[in-house]
Design an enzyme around this catalytic site. Structure first.
Site, PDB file in Angstrom:
ATOM      1  N   ARG A 124      89.369  68.724  49.520  1.00 51.53           N
ATOM      2  CA  ARG A 124      88.961  67.731  48.521  1.00 51.53           C
ATOM      3  C   ARG A 124      89.635  67.991  47.180  1.00 51.53           C
ATOM      4  NH1 ARG A 124      84.298  68.110  51.688  1.00 51.53           N
ATOM      5  NH2 ARG A 124      83.893  70.174  50.853  1.00 51.53           N
ATOM      6  N   THR A 148      88.371  78.799  44.035  1.00 54.54           N
ATOM      7  CA  THR A 148      87.472  79.110  45.145  1.00 54.54           C
ATOM      8  C   THR A 148      86.335  80.000  44.663  1.00 54.54           C
ATOM      9  OG1 THR A 148      89.392  79.011  46.577  1.00 54.54           O
ATOM     10  CG2 THR A 148      87.400  80.022  47.503  1.00 54.54           C
ATOM     11  N   ALA A 202      88.550  80.917  37.881  1.00 53.52           N
ATOM     12  CA  ALA A 202      87.827  79.948  37.040  1.00 53.52           C
ATOM     13  C   ALA A 202      86.659  79.377  37.841  1.00 53.52           C
ATOM     14  CB  ALA A 202      88.764  78.833  36.603  1.00 53.52           C
ATOM     15  N   ASN A 245      84.791  77.193  37.032  1.00 53.84           N
ATOM     16  CA  ASN A 245      84.879  75.747  36.885  1.00 53.84           C
ATOM     17  C   ASN A 245      86.078  75.400  36.008  1.00 53.84           C
ATOM     18  OD1 ASN A 245      84.275  72.923  36.405  1.00 53.84           O
ATOM     19  ND2 ASN A 245      82.255  73.412  37.211  1.00 53.84           N
ATOM     20  N   HIS A 258      74.975  69.598  43.951  1.00 55.78           N
ATOM     21  CA  HIS A 258      76.311  69.376  44.519  1.00 55.78           C
ATOM     22  C   HIS A 258      76.254  68.495  45.761  1.00 55.78           C
ATOM     23  CE1 HIS A 258      77.688  72.662  41.912  1.00 55.78           C
ATOM     24  NE2 HIS A 258      78.928  72.263  42.173  1.00 55.78           N
ATOM     25  N   LYS A 287      79.147  71.582  50.556  1.00 54.31           N
ATOM     26  CA  LYS A 287      79.509  72.813  49.840  1.00 54.31           C
ATOM     27  C   LYS A 287      79.050  74.044  50.619  1.00 54.31           C
ATOM     28  CE  LYS A 287      79.201  74.877  45.233  1.00 54.31           C
ATOM     29  NZ  LYS A 287      80.590  75.346  45.310  1.00 54.31           N
ATOM     30  N   THR A 341      79.709  78.127  39.309  1.00 56.09           N
ATOM     31  CA  THR A 341      79.455  77.776  37.913  1.00 56.09           C
ATOM     32  C   THR A 341      78.038  78.185  37.491  1.00 56.09           C
ATOM     33  OG1 THR A 341      80.891  75.877  38.229  1.00 56.09           O
ATOM     34  CG2 THR A 341      79.505  75.859  36.263  1.00 56.09           C
TER      35      THR A 341
HETATM   36  N1  LIG Z   1      86.604  76.080  40.103  1.00 56.90           N
HETATM   37  C1  LIG Z   1      86.467  74.744  40.171  1.00 56.90           C
HETATM   38  O1  LIG Z   1      86.548  74.036  39.155  1.00 56.90           O
HETATM   39  C2  LIG Z   1      86.235  74.112  41.499  1.00 56.90           C
HETATM   40  C3  LIG Z   1      86.085  74.911  42.607  1.00 56.90           C
HETATM   41  N2  LIG Z   1      85.881  74.355  43.823  1.00 56.90           N
HETATM   42  C4  LIG Z   1      85.837  75.319  44.929  1.00 56.90           C
HETATM   43  O2  LIG Z   1      87.036  75.187  45.670  1.00 56.90           O
HETATM   44  C5  LIG Z   1      86.778  75.495  47.041  1.00 56.90           C
HETATM   45  C6  LIG Z   1      87.220  74.331  47.915  1.00 56.90           C
HETATM   46  O3  LIG Z   1      86.395  73.211  47.669  1.00 56.90           O
HETATM   47  P1  LIG Z   1      86.630  71.811  48.409  1.00 56.90           P
HETATM   48  O4  LIG Z   1      87.991  71.296  48.150  1.00 56.90           O
HETATM   49  O5  LIG Z   1      85.458  70.969  48.062  1.00 56.90           O
HETATM   50  O6  LIG Z   1      86.518  72.265  49.945  1.00 56.90           O
HETATM   51  P2  LIG Z   1      87.250  71.626  51.211  1.00 56.90           P
HETATM   52  O7  LIG Z   1      86.541  72.157  52.404  1.00 56.90           O
HETATM   53  O8  LIG Z   1      87.387  70.153  51.044  1.00 56.90           O
HETATM   54  O9  LIG Z   1      88.720  72.246  51.135  1.00 56.90           O
HETATM   55  C7  LIG Z   1      89.056  73.547  51.439  1.00 56.90           C
HETATM   56  C8  LIG Z   1      90.401  73.517  52.143  1.00 56.90           C
HETATM   57  O10 LIG Z   1      90.816  74.858  52.335  1.00 56.90           O
HETATM   58  C9  LIG Z   1      91.344  74.961  53.647  1.00 56.90           C
HETATM   59  N3  LIG Z   1      91.306  76.352  54.071  1.00 56.90           N
HETATM   60  C10 LIG Z   1      90.258  77.067  54.546  1.00 56.90           C
HETATM   61  N4  LIG Z   1      90.644  78.314  54.848  1.00 56.90           N
HETATM   62  C11 LIG Z   1      91.957  78.390  54.542  1.00 56.90           C
HETATM   63  C12 LIG Z   1      92.921  79.427  54.632  1.00 56.90           C
HETATM   64  N5  LIG Z   1      92.620  80.645  55.089  1.00 56.90           N
HETATM   65  N6  LIG Z   1      94.189  79.158  54.205  1.00 56.90           N
HETATM   66  C13 LIG Z   1      94.515  77.946  53.745  1.00 56.90           C
HETATM   67  N7  LIG Z   1      93.650  76.918  53.657  1.00 56.90           N
HETATM   68  C14 LIG Z   1      92.385  77.142  54.051  1.00 56.90           C
HETATM   69  C15 LIG Z   1      90.486  74.020  54.492  1.00 56.90           C
HETATM   70  O11 LIG Z   1      91.120  73.667  55.708  1.00 56.90           O
HETATM   71  C16 LIG Z   1      90.324  72.855  53.538  1.00 56.90           C
HETATM   72  O12 LIG Z   1      91.379  71.908  53.669  1.00 56.90           O
HETATM   73  C17 LIG Z   1      85.271  75.799  47.114  1.00 56.90           C
HETATM   74  O13 LIG Z   1      85.064  77.191  47.012  1.00 56.90           O
HETATM   75  C18 LIG Z   1      84.717  75.088  45.886  1.00 56.90           C
HETATM   76  O14 LIG Z   1      83.511  75.654  45.439  1.00 56.90           O
HETATM   77  C19 LIG Z   1      85.815  73.012  44.006  1.00 56.90           C
HETATM   78  C20 LIG Z   1      85.918  72.170  42.945  1.00 56.90           C
HETATM   79  C21 LIG Z   1      86.139  72.645  41.601  1.00 56.90           C
HETATM   80  O1  LIG Z   2      82.273  73.017  45.571  1.00 56.72           O
HETATM   81  C1  LIG Z   2      82.429  72.268  44.563  1.00 56.72           C
HETATM   82  O2  LIG Z   2      82.529  71.044  44.652  1.00 56.72           O
HETATM   83  C2  LIG Z   2      82.498  72.891  43.246  1.00 56.72           C
HETATM   84  N1  LIG Z   2      82.530  74.197  43.164  1.00 56.72           N
HETATM   85  C3  LIG Z   2      82.577  74.958  41.979  1.00 56.72           C
HETATM   86  C4  LIG Z   2      81.334  75.818  41.834  1.00 56.72           C
HETATM   87  O3  LIG Z   2      80.840  76.343  42.833  1.00 56.72           O
HETATM   88  O4  LIG Z   2      80.854  75.975  40.709  1.00 56.72           O
HETATM   89  C5  LIG Z   2      82.901  74.146  40.762  1.00 56.72           C
HETATM   90  C6  LIG Z   2      82.280  72.784  40.752  1.00 56.72           C
HETATM   91  O5  LIG Z   2      80.913  72.937  40.589  1.00 56.72           O
HETATM   92  C7  LIG Z   2      82.607  72.038  42.039  1.00 56.72           C
END
Ligand SMILES: NC(=O)C1=CN([C@@H]2O[C@H](COP(=O)(O)OP(=O)(O)OC[C@H]3O[C@@H](n4cnc5c(N)ncnc54)[C@H](O)[C@@H]3O)[C@@H](O)[C@H]2O)C=CC1
Ligand SMILES: O=C(O)C1=N[C@H](C(=O)O)C[C@H](O)C1
Length: 251
Positions: free
Chosen positions: A15, A80, A106, A108, A136, A140, A147
């Site tokens: 995503r 992540t 980060a 967030n 959320h 998730k 965050t």
């Molecule tokens: N710090 C921030 O601002 C944000 C952090 N996140 C975090 O980012 C992470 C991903 O979130 P989403 O995109 O919603 O999840 P998602 O499930 O949509 O995407 C994760 C992707 O990583 C891939 N993946 C899994 N294991 C892998 C590996 N070993 N090597 C390569 N690719 C692999 C999956 O196939 C999938 O396409 C979560 O931990 C989420 O909490 C999400 C949004 C904002």
């Molecule tokens: O999984 C998410 O979507 C998000 N993950 C991050 C978190 O765990 O704080 C950042 C944001 O909230 C979106």
């Protein structure tokens, strides 16, 4: 003219990963050179000459991905979640063996969420009670969110620094989980609901008043300016940086 910075996005089909690929491609000073997802070899990063890898994968995958990146001198920008003190210590150890490499973790990337954390930190010493509620989408993997965990840790540290005692929970009868998770003495509640993206409320209370700080992420595009800032800054920031605020000159 300076050559574009070569960037990989790990978790490129996810995503946020897919949105990050589009953001990197649209930035004239960056070049997207590798887009591995689950099952793909990370050697594509080396083949593409990646200088920075953005990790947007899964708590179970991120440590191995970073081990590979640091081992190859590739800087990391990590969204992540699932970080613990133990994991951070392991990462610091790996970075010590590659002192020119930088990693930004980060919790967030959205500016509003970073400001929420900062405002909560500022408010913390003025209120007896505080609780965090994060909401959320229902796909998730981790709870509470990275965050919310970070917000609670920052509030707890600010309270301690101000000499405030830990909050006393008056509850004597409760179902398991009803009072949320205890993060350094701050209760954190996690809601998972189809239709949501990422939202957080920090609730403060004292005699005769409450203060609520709320942030809503409405689209994954809100994380992109922070990711791009992280990519541009991490190459000049060796070692471990936790929190985008360190790149925002907030003070
Ligand atoms: N710090 C921030 O601002 C944000 C952090 N996140 C975090 O980012 C992470 C991903 O979130 P989403 O995109 O919603 O999840 P998602 O499930 O949509 O995407 C994760 C992707 O990583 C891939 N993946 C899994 N294991 C892998 C590996 N070993 N090597 C390569 N690719 C692999 C999956 O196939 C999938 O396409 C979560 O931990 C989420 O909490 C999400 C949004 C904002
Ligand atoms: O999984 C998410 O979507 C998000 N993950 C991050 C978190 O765990 O704080 C950042 C944001 O909230 C979106």
């Amino acid at each position: 003219m300076t050559a574009p910075l070569r960037v990989a996005v790990i978790g490129a089909k996810g995503r946020i990963g897919s949105e990050a690929c589009r953001a990197v491609e649209a930035a004239p000073d960056l070049e997207l050179v590798a887009t591995p997802d689950r099952g793909d070899s990370l050697e594509t990063l080396v083949d593409g000459g990646a200088q920075v890898a953005v990790d947007l994968t899964h708590p179970d995958a991120v440590m191995a991905n970073l081990e590979f990146c640091i081992g190859h001198g590739i800087h990391g920008v990590v969204g992540t979640t699932g970080w613990t003190e133990e994991r951070l210590a392991t990462l610091r150890g790996r970075l010590a063996a590659s002192p020119a490499t930088g990693v930004l973790i980060a919790p967030n990337f959205s500016i509003g969420a970073v400001l929420t954390m900062r405002f909560a930190q500022q408010a913390a010493r003025f209120f007896e009670s505080v609780e965090v509620v994060e909401l959320h989408h229902n796909r998730k993997a981790d709870a509470p969110s990275g965050t919310a965990t970070r917000t609670a840790q920052l509030i707890a540290a600010a309270r301690e620094q101000a000499g405030l005692a830990r909050q006393q929970d008056p509850t004597t009868h409760a179902l398991d989980g009803a009072r949320g998770a205890d993060v350094d003495g701050v209760p954190v509640h996690a809601v998972r609901l189809r239709g949501l993206l990422a939202h957080q409320e920090v609730l403060f209370g004292d005699v005769g008043e409450t203060l609520t700080i709320r942030h809503d992420s409405l689209h994954h595009s809100c994380f992109m300016p922070g990711i791009l800032l992280g990519v541009r800054r991490v190459v000049d920031t060796p070692g471990l940086t936790v929190g985008l605020e360190h790149f925002l000159d907030l003070d």
